[in-house]
Design a protein around this motif. Structure first.
Motif, mmCIF file in Angstrom:
data_model
loop_
_atom_site.group_PDB
_atom_site.id
_atom_site.type_symbol
_atom_site.label_atom_id
_atom_site.label_comp_id
_atom_site.label_asym_id
_atom_site.label_seq_id
_atom_site.Cartn_x
_atom_site.Cartn_y
_atom_site.Cartn_z
ATOM 1 N N ARG A 1 71.349 102.285 68.533
ATOM 2 C CA ARG A 1 69.989 101.929 68.224
ATOM 3 C C ARG A 1 69.588 100.568 69.243
ATOM 4 O O ARG A 1 68.451 100.384 69.746
ATOM 5 N N GLU B 1 66.680 100.482 72.293
ATOM 6 C CA GLU B 1 65.637 99.370 72.281
ATOM 7 C C GLU B 1 65.421 98.289 73.399
ATOM 8 O O GLU B 1 64.750 97.867 73.677
ATOM 9 N N PHE C 1 63.767 93.503 74.742
ATOM 10 C CA PHE C 1 64.300 94.227 73.421
ATOM 11 C C PHE C 1 62.915 94.548 72.482
ATOM 12 O O PHE C 1 62.036 93.832 72.481
ATOM 13 N N ASP C 2 62.961 95.915 72.413
ATOM 14 C CA ASP C 2 61.851 96.522 71.799
ATOM 15 C C ASP C 2 60.311 96.108 72.854
ATOM 16 O O ASP C 2 59.285 95.766 72.121
ATOM 17 N N LYS C 3 60.539 95.937 74.035
ATOM 18 C CA LYS C 3 59.587 95.948 75.095
ATOM 19 C C LYS C 3 59.112 94.679 74.867
ATOM 20 O O LYS C 3 57.912 94.256 75.648
ATOM 21 N N SER C 4 59.699 93.671 74.356
ATOM 22 C CA SER C 4 59.376 92.460 74.433
ATOM 23 C C SER C 4 60.782 91.457 74.768
ATOM 24 O O SER C 4 61.549 92.030 74.803
ATOM 25 N N GLY D 1 66.946 90.488 69.944
ATOM 26 C CA GLY D 1 66.929 91.106 68.828
ATOM 27 C C GLY D 1 68.355 91.374 68.439
ATOM 28 O O GLY D 1 69.140 91.182 69.323
ATOM 29 N N LYS E 1 67.224 98.706 61.117
ATOM 30 C CA LYS E 1 66.145 98.437 61.794
ATOM 31 C C LYS E 1 66.349 97.257 62.822
ATOM 32 O O LYS E 1 67.164 96.564 62.727
ATOM 33 N N ALA E 2 65.674 97.470 64.185
ATOM 34 C CA ALA E 2 65.573 96.535 65.110
ATOM 35 C C ALA E 2 64.654 95.163 64.443
ATOM 36 O O ALA E 2 63.777 95.424 64.206
ATOM 37 N N GLU E 3 65.395 94.052 64.789
ATOM 38 C CA GLU E 3 64.610 92.901 64.193
ATOM 39 C C GLU E 3 64.587 91.899 65.395
ATOM 40 O O GLU E 3 65.552 91.792 66.238
#
Length: 798
Positions: free
Chosen positions: A537, A541, A573-576, A580, A588-590
């Motif tokens: 995961r 991300e 991370f998660d496009k930002s 994360g 979940k990705a946090e």
């Protein structure tokens, strides 16, 4: 944290009006052994070592002549914008300056060391009101004419009758248009279409129900079609539509070509190669902040520092020094510490004296050539009292000073920090071979930690993420010790030590430590997903972004790092760019330690049980301003009865919505039934500091008791400081005419609440003994917010 800067593209939230600007700040190694680098760390992270660097309090500045030592090497005659034009632009753009006096204009940045070559005009202003005065400065780019910084001292607008309180005359949407229109005038060098909204660059203002209304907006500015660390704009607009703060950051050097030699896909492969995950305990708030309510999670984080990649050479970049890394980063490894017979023993009994505190750190204290000053105070971001020890030595023949400082816990005697500062160039920089080896320095670092950190042998492990300062003139060994709990690292809990080539201690920094409540919370955490699932995961991300990154403009261990800009692929991370992790329970990705949006004004969705309530609008307002929050079941329970503790907490959140009150330290609980670790302890402290308990002498508060309508009226009277006036209204005709007047003891308070419109008496009956519900409390507090700007002294100033 206002005094934090992030490396390599980690944007800097600047508040140039509240503190003296400095281009060379003392940096100290403090944390970050978990390999959690570039993805929005709140601390500078060295890619080579995994260690972090944080800004120390501004050091004494070199004395400046009228010609300004800071402008050495600069020629005002070469400025494209003249001094007169800089003054005219500033006065035109900020009409509020007509109340200020211009005390002088200098060329080049002021109060910086070493001297820089930034081509700017610095306009120094002062405001005089009665016997009070305040000085501040405004900066103008001498090449482009852009306003670089403006900040009107906050003490003046808040004392002005024109200060905007809730409800504001200008909405957030209107304020945003005002901000963007103003930017076009204040920063004409910004090309159309290159500015993008960004939450990373806003000021740190927090909207509070009982505070001045201010909207903060941040924008990144692209260069050559790419985002750039040095290019951004921050604007703060008050509720009346006035510009109260402005910052424009622009790099005056040349940018390299935006053409990358390696592809994005290749950069992503290099980032992910060999990357695994580490299970760790993760706090919801930084561990240096001991005043916030802390929640814990267990999660999987990268096992190494995620570093940017040079877009042309493909090499990793050390984001502190701006240098290429000789080899790829490896997973961080740890070594257990051996117990010592010189282990730290906490002091017990009465609070330590200054002499006792000094004795505990005598082996690292400087010699007699230094003069000692000591003071007892509160530790930043915590309810801990400490001895601040400060040694000063004036360098012969100069106006520059070298100093050393230590912070010792006044209760336990634990050393929390030790730092030395020397101006670069204050002594000859001569390259010499180190007198001690890395192994010898490591032994000394371990001895220091064992002697000054509680249970160090049990709780700490030495990270292999140490490194050498790459300065050619001075060797500095850096070591980081990671805090573990039940064999898992605790993210952000570290001790860091820097020792120079001569074997002398340069810095020692420890975190606030973990409370029993922290340990108890961690005890109940157990991962439910496997490391393989988390790794897959995490890799899914992760990505990279091509951009211009920067380093330098500060000092690390007394070595100045020259500013540098380069083209690089930075991890996302998660496009930002927020750091994360993968939640070990939910998978979940946090985002970790994500910077808060300073415009926390967007209304969250109102829970179903409040949406159709008669007080739904007031409940929504309190939800928006974080005075109320849904319960664990996701509901607001508007008809639930409010306790006295709830009431105190709600009013406190109206001033400090994030539950962080920077008031006096709770050395001893004010009430026997409100211990220092109570969820309402800070709110109770705030009430006491502001005199909102009135003349109450009781040793117990009974926060669990239901808040009656009469108790609410009495409390509001005290909050507004109308105690004496309420006695005048004790025989008020309106109060006496109430059908249940005989049941009201504090008729003056009730009369005032009715006259101010904060409370009502339907059908001529007040119901003094009736408990107040959450919905009723919401309506009262919203009315109080409407009244805020019409009272002689607003609540936030009391």
């Amino acid at each position: 944290m206002d005094k934090q800067k992030r490396a390599s593209g980690m944007p800097i939230n600047q508040d140039k009006g509240k503190k003296m600007r400095t281009a060379s700040v003392a940096k100290k190694v403090v944390a970050g052994t978990l390999g959690l680098s570039l993805l929005q760390m709140p601390l500078l992270v060295s890619a080579a070592s995994g260690v972090s660097v944080v800004e120390k309090a501004a050091a004494p500045q070199a004395t400046q002549s009228s010609g300004s030592d800071a402008s050495k090497g600069l020629n005002p005659a070469e400025a494209k914008i003249t001094k007169a034009q800089a003054e005219a632009r500033t006065r035109t753009l900020f009409p509020i300056l007509k109340e200020a006096r211009l005390d002088g204009i200098t060329y080049g940045e002021q109060n910086v060391f070493p001297p820089n070559t930034k081509k700017i005009w610095v306009l120094n202003w002062s405001i005089q009101k009665g016997n009070n005065s305040s000085g501040f400065s405004t900066e103008v780019d001498a090449v482009t004419g852009d306003i670089l910084s403006f900040y009107y001292p906050s003490m003046w607008p808040e004392e002005d009758s024109n200060t905007a309180y809730y409800p504001p005359a200008v909405s957030k949407q209107e304020a945003e248009k005002i901000a963007e229109t103003f930017i076009a005038k204040a920063a004409p060098s910004i090309k159309a279409g290159t500015m993008k909204p960004s939450t990373e660059y806003g000021f740190s203002s927090n909207q509070a129900l009982f505070g001045p209304v201010r909207y903060s907006f941040g924008y990144s500015v692209d260069v050559n079609g790419l985002p750039a660390d040095n290019e951004f704009v921050s604007v703060e607009v008050d509720g009346n539509g006035n510009i109260v703060r402005f910052t424009r950051s622009a790099y005056q050097g040349d940018y390299p070509s935006a053409k990358a030699a390696i592809s994005k896909e290749e950069a992503e492969k290099r980032l992910e190669q060999g990357l695994s995950v580490t299970l760790a305990y993760i706090s919801s708030t930084p561990l240096f902040n001991a005043t916030s309510k802390r929640e814990w999670k267990i999660g999987y984080i990268p096992d190494r520092t995620l570093v940017p990649t040079d877009a042309n050479s493909g090499k990793g970049i050390d984001t502190i020094w701006g240098k290429d890394l000789d080899k790829a980063n490896q997973a961080v490894r740890y070594t257990a510490l051996k117990p010592s017979n010189k282990a730290f023993t906490p002091h017990k009994g009465e609070q330590l004296t200054a002499d006792q505190a000094l004795k505990l750190v005598q082996e690292i204290a400087p010699g007699s050539e230094y003069q000692l000053q000591s003071s007892l105070g509160n530790y930043w971001y915590g309810n801990k009292q400490v001895w601040n020890l400060y040694w000063n030595k004036r360098t012969p023949g100069t106006y520059q000073e070298s100093n050393k400082s230590a912070v010792v816990d006044a209760e336990t005697g634990q050393l929390l920090s030790y730092n030395e500062f020397q101006y670069p160039g204050s002594e000859p920089a001569k390259a010499s071979a180190p007198a001690v080896t890395d192994a010898q320095a490591q032994t000394k670092a371990i001895e220091l930690v064992l002697a000054h950190y509680p249970n160090a042998a049990e709780d700490l492990k030495l990270s292999d993420a140490q490194t050498l300062n790459p300065s050619s003139s001075k060797t500095v060994y850096q070591f980081v010790f990671q805090r573990f709990y039940k064999d898992l690292p605790v993210y952000g809990s570290t001790v860091s030590v820097s020792i120079d080539g001569g074997g002398s201690l340069i810095s020692y920094n420890a975190d606030n430590g973990l409370s029993d409540a922290d340990l108890k919370a961690m005890d109940g955490l157990k991962a439910k997903i496997s490391p393989k699932e988390a790794q897959d995961r995490l890799l899914n991300e992760l990505g990279v972004e091509l951009r211009y990154i920067s380093s330098g403009g500060y000092s690390v261990d007394n070595t100045y790092v020259e500013p540098k800009v380069r083209l690089a692929y930075v991890p996302t991370f998660d496009k930002s760019r927020n750091l994360g992790y993968i939640d070990g329970v939910t998978g979940k990705a946090e985002a970790l330690l994500q910077l808060p949006d300073p415009n926390k004004g967007s209304t969250p969705e109102l829970p179903s049980d409040a949406a159709n309530h008669p007080a739904s609008k007031d409940l929504a307002t309190l939800l928006e301003y974080r005075v109320l929050s849904p319960a664990e079941d996701g509901l607001l329970h508007p008809d639930a009865e409010v306790t006295l503790g709830d009431w105190i907490q709600m009013i406190a959140k109206g001033l400090y919505p994030d539950q962080v009150y920077y008031g006096g330290r709770i050395t001893q609980p004010l009430f026997a039934d409100v211990p220092a670790d109570s969820p309402i302890a800070q709110a109770v402290q705030l009430f006491a500091d502001k005199g909102w308990f009135g003349d109450a002498k009781s040793s117990e508060l009974h926060p669990e008791q239901k808040l009656t309508r009469e108790a609410a009226a009495s409390s509001l009277t005290t909050v507004l400081h109308y105690n004496r006036l309420s006695r005048f209204f004790q025989q008020d005709a309106q109060a006496l005419s109430l059908s249940d007047a005989s049941a009201i003891k504090d008729k003056g308070a009730v009369a005032l609440m009715l006259k101010l419109g904060l409370m009502e008496a339907p059908s001529g009956k007040f119901d003094p003994a009736k408990p107040v519900t959450r919905a009723e409390a919401a309506t009262i507090l919203v009315r109080l917010a409407h009244l805020q700007g019409n009272v002689d002294t607003p609540l936030n100033q009391r």
